[in-house]
Design a protein around this motif. Sequence first.
Motif, short mmCIF file in Angstrom:
data_model
loop_
_atom_site.label_atom_id
_atom_site.label_comp_id
_atom_site.label_asym_id
_atom_site.label_seq_id
_atom_site.Cartn_x
_atom_site.Cartn_y
_atom_site.Cartn_z
N ALA A 5 39.08 93.22 58.33
CA ALA A 5 40.10 92.71 59.38
C ALA A 5 39.20 91.50 59.94
N THR A 6 37.96 91.49 60.13
CA THR A 6 37.14 90.58 60.74
C THR A 6 36.96 89.13 59.82
N GLU A 7 36.78 89.57 58.42
CA GLU A 7 37.02 88.60 57.52
C GLU A 7 38.24 87.76 57.25
N GLU A 8 39.37 88.87 57.36
CA GLU A 8 40.56 88.15 57.25
C GLU A 8 40.96 87.38 58.21
N THR A 9 40.58 87.63 59.46
CA THR A 9 40.80 86.49 60.68
C THR A 9 39.99 85.40 60.22
N LEU A 10 39.09 85.54 59.86
CA LEU A 10 38.16 84.04 59.68
C LEU A 10 38.94 83.30 58.45
N GLY A 50 32.77 85.49 46.55
CA GLY A 50 33.65 84.66 45.69
C GLY A 50 34.90 84.08 46.33
N LEU A 51 35.28 84.41 47.61
CA LEU A 51 36.40 83.97 48.17
C LEU A 51 36.35 82.73 48.77
N ILE A 52 35.19 82.16 49.14
CA ILE A 52 34.79 80.97 49.83
C ILE A 52 33.69 80.23 49.16
N ALA A 53 33.44 78.98 49.27
CA ALA A 53 32.39 78.28 48.85
C ALA A 53 32.01 77.16 50.11
N TYR A 54 31.12 76.24 49.76
CA TYR A 54 30.61 75.36 50.89
C TYR A 54 29.94 74.28 50.17
N THR A 68 43.69 81.17 47.62
CA THR A 68 44.92 80.30 48.35
C THR A 68 45.57 81.66 49.28
N ARG A 69 46.16 81.51 50.35
CA ARG A 69 46.58 82.62 51.43
C ARG A 69 47.81 82.97 50.57
N GLN A 70 48.65 82.59 49.59
CA GLN A 70 49.77 82.98 48.79
C GLN A 70 49.10 83.97 47.84
N ALA A 71 48.02 83.55 47.09
CA ALA A 71 47.57 84.15 46.21
C ALA A 71 46.93 85.63 46.89
N TYR A 72 46.34 85.84 47.91
CA TYR A 72 45.61 86.81 48.83
C TYR A 72 46.86 87.65 49.07
N PHE A 73 47.86 87.16 49.69
CA PHE A 73 48.79 87.76 50.14
C PHE A 73 49.61 88.55 48.90
N ALA A 74 49.91 88.02 47.91
CA ALA A 74 50.47 88.34 46.60
C ALA A 74 49.60 89.65 46.26
N THR A 75 48.41 89.54 46.21
CA THR A 75 47.78 90.69 45.67
C THR A 75 47.88 92.03 46.62
#
Length: 123
Positions: A5-10, A50-54, A68-75
């Motif tokens: 939940a905390t990762e999702e908020t970030l 592997g969800l973000i990079a910098y 993407t938000r859409q790909a995460y939501f679709a999963t």
Amino acid sequence: MKLSATEETLMHHLWSRERAFMKDLLDAYDDPKPAATTVATLLKRMTDKGLIAYREYGNSREYYPLITRQAYFATHVNGLVKKFFNNSAAQFASFFTTQAGLSTEELESLQKIIEEQLKKKKP
């Protein structure tokens, strides 16, 4: 790939900004804001997943999402449909439209989306 939940908020803050430094992400939180070390830990975990990079700029890191938000939501929706609706999108849609308390306008909007998808599927 599942975020806590905390990762999702970030991640929502990062999706909204597309690219952000730690300070930008801390500013995105409502008060009381989390400690910088907490956000740094979350960013490290999400990088390891592997969800973000910098990209580094001197001592600073600019973070960006790799999904993407859409790909995460679709999963997640697909997992929900598989787990609770016998892998039937129709059963999910039926449940959603009858149980979600949608307004007439929202139902009409869904109807329009379905009609457009039907037109695309027909030869």
